[in-house]
Design a protein around this motif. Structure first.
Motif, PDB file in Angstrom:
ATOM      1  N   UNK A 112     -67.541 -50.806 -11.769  1.00  0.00           N
ATOM      2  CA  UNK A 112     -66.826 -51.587 -10.613  1.00  0.00           C
ATOM      3  C   UNK A 112     -67.655 -53.498 -10.529  1.00  0.00           C
ATOM      4  N   UNK A 113     -68.373 -53.655 -11.783  1.00  0.00           N
ATOM      5  CA  UNK A 113     -68.333 -55.117 -11.854  1.00  0.00           C
ATOM      6  C   UNK A 113     -67.332 -55.999 -12.572  1.00  0.00           C
ATOM      7  N   UNK A 114     -66.702 -54.726 -13.515  1.00  0.00           N
ATOM      8  CA  UNK A 114     -65.671 -55.457 -13.611  1.00  0.00           C
ATOM      9  C   UNK A 114     -64.556 -55.730 -12.859  1.00  0.00           C
ATOM     10  N   UNK A 115     -64.262 -55.292 -11.483  1.00  0.00           N
ATOM     11  CA  UNK A 115     -63.204 -54.938 -10.702  1.00  0.00           C
ATOM     12  C   UNK A 115     -64.080 -55.974 -10.167  1.00  0.00           C
ATOM     13  N   UNK A 116     -64.508 -56.102  -9.812  1.00  0.00           N
ATOM     14  CA  UNK A 116     -65.779 -56.987  -8.560  1.00  0.00           C
ATOM     15  C   UNK A 116     -65.659 -58.690  -9.290  1.00  0.00           C
ATOM     16  N   UNK A 117     -65.275 -58.242 -10.360  1.00  0.00           N
ATOM     17  CA  UNK A 117     -65.911 -59.420 -11.130  1.00  0.00           C
ATOM     18  C   UNK A 117     -63.928 -60.594 -10.795  1.00  0.00           C
ATOM     19  N   UNK A 118     -62.977 -59.673 -11.740  1.00  0.00           N
ATOM     20  CA  UNK A 118     -61.763 -60.112 -10.940  1.00  0.00           C
ATOM     21  C   UNK A 118     -60.873 -59.805  -9.946  1.00  0.00           C
ATOM     22  N   UNK A 119     -61.662 -59.805  -8.851  1.00  0.00           N
ATOM     23  CA  UNK A 119     -61.854 -60.112  -7.221  1.00  0.00           C
ATOM     24  C   UNK A 119     -62.129 -61.417  -7.237  1.00  0.00           C
ATOM     25  N   UNK A 120     -63.544 -61.561  -7.208  1.00  0.00           N
ATOM     26  CA  UNK A 120     -64.027 -63.112  -7.562  1.00  0.00           C
ATOM     27  C   UNK A 120     -63.037 -64.146  -8.037  1.00  0.00           C
ATOM     28  N   UNK A 121     -62.378 -63.587  -9.236  1.00  0.00           N
ATOM     29  CA  UNK A 121     -61.521 -65.681  -9.381  1.00  0.00           C
ATOM     30  C   UNK A 121     -60.659 -64.861  -8.878  1.00  0.00           C
ATOM     31  N   UNK A 122     -59.733 -63.924  -8.535  1.00  0.00           N
ATOM     32  CA  UNK A 122     -58.596 -63.976  -7.485  1.00  0.00           C
ATOM     33  C   UNK A 122     -58.316 -65.100  -6.003  1.00  0.00           C
ATOM     34  N   UNK A 123     -60.244 -65.112  -5.895  1.00  0.00           N
ATOM     35  CA  UNK A 123     -60.540 -66.175  -4.537  1.00  0.00           C
ATOM     36  C   UNK A 123     -60.466 -67.263  -5.228  1.00  0.00           C
ATOM     37  N   UNK A 124     -60.677 -67.327  -6.382  1.00  0.00           N
ATOM     38  CA  UNK A 124     -60.972 -68.960  -6.810  1.00  0.00           C
ATOM     39  C   UNK A 124     -59.744 -69.252  -7.028  1.00  0.00           C
ATOM     40  N   UNK A 125     -58.969 -68.641  -6.870  1.00  0.00           N
ATOM     41  CA  UNK A 125     -57.358 -69.447  -7.523  1.00  0.00           C
ATOM     42  C   UNK A 125     -56.876 -69.499  -6.252  1.00  0.00           C
ATOM     43  N   UNK A 131     -61.359 -63.321 -19.864  1.00  0.00           N
ATOM     44  CA  UNK A 131     -61.453 -62.653 -19.427  1.00  0.00           C
ATOM     45  C   UNK A 131     -61.061 -61.379 -19.820  1.00  0.00           C
ATOM     46  N   UNK A 132     -60.349 -60.817 -20.940  1.00  0.00           N
ATOM     47  CA  UNK A 132     -60.770 -59.544 -21.588  1.00  0.00           C
ATOM     48  C   UNK A 132     -62.276 -59.374 -21.941  1.00  0.00           C
ATOM     49  N   UNK A 133     -63.045 -60.607 -22.515  1.00  0.00           N
ATOM     50  CA  UNK A 133     -63.608 -60.344 -22.844  1.00  0.00           C
ATOM     51  C   UNK A 133     -65.075 -59.796 -22.217  1.00  0.00           C
ATOM     52  N   UNK A 175     -51.968 -75.334 -14.801  1.00  0.00           N
ATOM     53  CA  UNK A 175     -53.791 -75.249 -14.448  1.00  0.00           C
ATOM     54  C   UNK A 175     -53.395 -74.214 -13.532  1.00  0.00           C
ATOM     55  N   UNK A 176     -52.792 -73.537 -12.641  1.00  0.00           N
ATOM     56  CA  UNK A 176     -52.935 -72.348 -11.897  1.00  0.00           C
ATOM     57  C   UNK A 176     -52.775 -71.370 -12.713  1.00  0.00           C
ATOM     58  N   UNK A 177     -52.072 -71.054 -13.332  1.00  0.00           N
ATOM     59  CA  UNK A 177     -51.044 -69.733 -14.652  1.00  0.00           C
ATOM     60  C   UNK A 177     -52.703 -69.959 -14.782  1.00  0.00           C
ATOM     61  N   UNK A 178     -54.148 -70.935 -15.291  1.00  0.00           N
ATOM     62  CA  UNK A 178     -54.808 -70.377 -16.453  1.00  0.00           C
ATOM     63  C   UNK A 178     -55.758 -69.371 -15.517  1.00  0.00           C
ATOM     64  N   UNK A 179     -56.404 -70.018 -14.054  1.00  0.00           N
ATOM     65  CA  UNK A 179     -57.282 -69.735 -13.388  1.00  0.00           C
ATOM     66  C   UNK A 179     -56.467 -67.577 -12.878  1.00  0.00           C
ATOM     67  N   UNK A 180     -55.489 -68.087 -12.862  1.00  0.00           N
ATOM     68  CA  UNK A 180     -54.892 -66.723 -12.744  1.00  0.00           C
ATOM     69  C   UNK A 180     -55.339 -64.912 -13.496  1.00  0.00           C
ATOM     70  N   UNK A 181     -55.479 -65.741 -14.840  1.00  0.00           N
ATOM     71  CA  UNK A 181     -55.099 -65.028 -15.879  1.00  0.00           C
ATOM     72  C   UNK A 181     -56.513 -64.340 -16.083  1.00  0.00           C
ATOM     73  N   UNK A 182     -58.158 -65.372 -15.307  1.00  0.00           N
ATOM     74  CA  UNK A 182     -59.137 -64.873 -15.354  1.00  0.00           C
ATOM     75  C   UNK A 182     -59.195 -63.841 -14.532  1.00  0.00           C
ATOM     76  N   UNK A 183     -58.297 -63.892 -13.621  1.00  0.00           N
ATOM     77  CA  UNK A 183     -58.107 -62.380 -12.314  1.00  0.00           C
ATOM     78  C   UNK A 183     -57.573 -61.207 -13.560  1.00  0.00           C
ATOM     79  N   UNK A 184     -56.847 -61.534 -14.275  1.00  0.00           N
ATOM     80  CA  UNK A 184     -56.313 -60.416 -14.836  1.00  0.00           C
ATOM     81  C   UNK A 184     -56.634 -59.489 -16.186  1.00  0.00           C
ATOM     82  N   UNK A 185     -57.539 -59.366 -16.440  1.00  0.00           N
ATOM     83  CA  UNK A 185     -58.259 -58.595 -17.625  1.00  0.00           C
ATOM     84  C   UNK A 185     -57.042 -57.941 -17.961  1.00  0.00           C
ATOM     85  N   UNK A 186     -56.482 -57.263 -18.952  1.00  0.00           N
ATOM     86  CA  UNK A 186     -56.287 -56.282 -19.720  1.00  0.00           C
ATOM     87  C   UNK A 186     -56.320 -55.326 -19.251  1.00  0.00           C
TER      88      UNK A 186
END
Length: 402
Positions: free
Chosen positions: A372-385, A358-360, A226-237
């Motif tokens: 900017x929006x792409x990288x801020x979305x990644x940061x948001x998923x990090x906070x969720x994890x 996450x890449x799509x 589960x942690x790996x899955x949420x983490x993967x949202x934060x780590x796009x290609x």
């Protein structure tokens, strides 16, 4: 004293782990020569959009984990890992000429999928083999070492790509042809350099892809999934790091240097953090890695000049070194020994499917809103994890949580 401790641990790591690391090094030289140039090739030569690149990368990265489920399970069924891994490395090597001759985006997609199918075939059996040959108290260090050697290849590959592009006037296709050489070397090294450990005689082979075996996986294992899955949202290609560098105004031939920089940090940090994971709290290391990724995303969101892009990429590499070997070690610690291949397969399947999403998302945000929006979305998923790690920490299993 600390240096002596590192040397002592390295000497205890089995020779097979070193060979597997060198195999990964060679294949990563081959793969990263192509991957560091491919986003630019797609955009500049074939006219692809960021959204298209996101879909291609996401599809490719989701393909490997789907195959890993079956290859990992099949390696458990056979009781052998090596020759499945050899087959996977061979498929990856033989996909390289397709990139070199590709006239359309469709052929690139085909080559990318074949390459990732090869990765899927080899990945879970290789990781299970590392766990099979390594004592439990050294697994964090062993996975960290293999990841470090893998990542040495990941920075040499883009570096060789830069050399080819500078020496032959941005000749993408020549670089893709030359990538075949280290790929074939990886296959040969694995075929002759590894002797698989003996398995107990009389053990009955059984299909591990069964509900009964899924029920044998612990709550701690599913927590790691589960942690790996949420983490993967934060780590796009990482293709989006290359695209970010393209916008910083440097010559195309030098853009792969961002991947060189990232992978140098990744290689230098993977082993020390893997060794640390054998002693320290996994939760705390993951939290620290997520904090570093948030910092990387924020820097990259605002980076318009080359030095700031490099700073963000270096932070990205540090977070990779802190977390990727650790997650593999956590899977190894929490899975039953006879089902490790299956466990790695399911873990990578879930993470890979989420990486596709996450890449799509990253590509769509890039085209419609901006980088900017792409990288801020990644940061948001990090906070969720991070919230999940704090609110629902891992079940108490040796080597996990804390």
């Amino acid at each position: 004293m600390e240096t002596r401790s590192h040397v002592s641990v390295l000497r205890q790591i089995p020779g097979s782990v070193w060979v597997l690391g060198c195999v990964s090094l060679c294949m990563d030289i081959s793969s990263e020569m192509i991957h560091s140039l491919l986003p630019m090739f797609l955009m500049a030569s074939l006219g692809a959009s960021a959204a298209t690149i996101g879909i291609i990368e996401g599809l490719a990265e989701a393909t490997a984990p789907i195959v890993k489920v079956f290859s990992g399970a099949f390696s458990d069924y056979l009781g052998h890992r090596k020759w499945l891994a050899v087959a996977g490395y061979a498929m990856g090597a033989l996909s390289k000429p397709l990139f070199a001759i590709a006239p359309t985006i469709g052929i690139v997609v085909t080559a990318r999928v074949i390459d990732r199918v090869g990765k899927g075939i080899r990945g879970a059996p290789r990781d299970a083999l590392v766990a099979d040959v390594t004592p439990s108290h050294l697994r964090g260090a062993a996975f960290g070492l293999r990841q470090s050697l893998d990542t040495v290849g990941a920075f040499l590959g883009p570096l060789f790509g830069v050399i080819v592009m500078l020496a032959w006037a941005d000749n993408f296709r020549l670089a893709f042809w030359l990538a075949l050489i280290p790929g074939l070397l990886a296959v040969a090294l694995l075929a002759v350099g590894i002797r698989e450990p003996r398995h107990e005689g009389g053990a009955k082979c059984a299909n591990p892809v069964r509900w009964d075996n899924v029920k044998q996986m612990s709550r701690a294992y599913w927590w790691v999934v589960a942690i790996g899955a949420v983490f993967a949202l934060a780590r796009f290609s990482e293709a989006f790091l290359v695209l970010r560098a393209m916008r910083s105004g440097v010559p195309i031939a030098l853009v792969p240097l961002v991947m060189v920089a990232m992978n140098i940090v990744y290689a230098l940090s993977a082993y020390p953090f893997g060794k640390l994971a054998d002693k320290a709290s996994h939760n705390r290391i993951l939290l620290a890695g997520l904090a570093v990724l948030i910092a990387a995303d924020i820097v990259l969101a605002h980076a318009v000049h080359w030095p700031f892009v490099v700073a963000g990429v270096l932070l990205w590499g540090l977070h990779m070194g802190m977390t990727q070997g650790l997650l593999a070690a956590m899977v190894a610690h929490t899975a039953p020994a006879q089902l490790r291949g299956t466990a790695f397969g399911f873990f990578n399947l879930i993470s890979g499917v989420v990486t596709l999403a996450s890449s799509v998302i990253a590509g769509a945000l890039w085209d419609r809103v901006g980088a900017m929006a792409t990288f801020y979305a990644g940061a948001g998923f990090c906070v969720a994890t991070m919230l999940i790690l704090v609110v629902a920490p891992a079940p108490a299993v040796r080597g996990v949580g804390g």
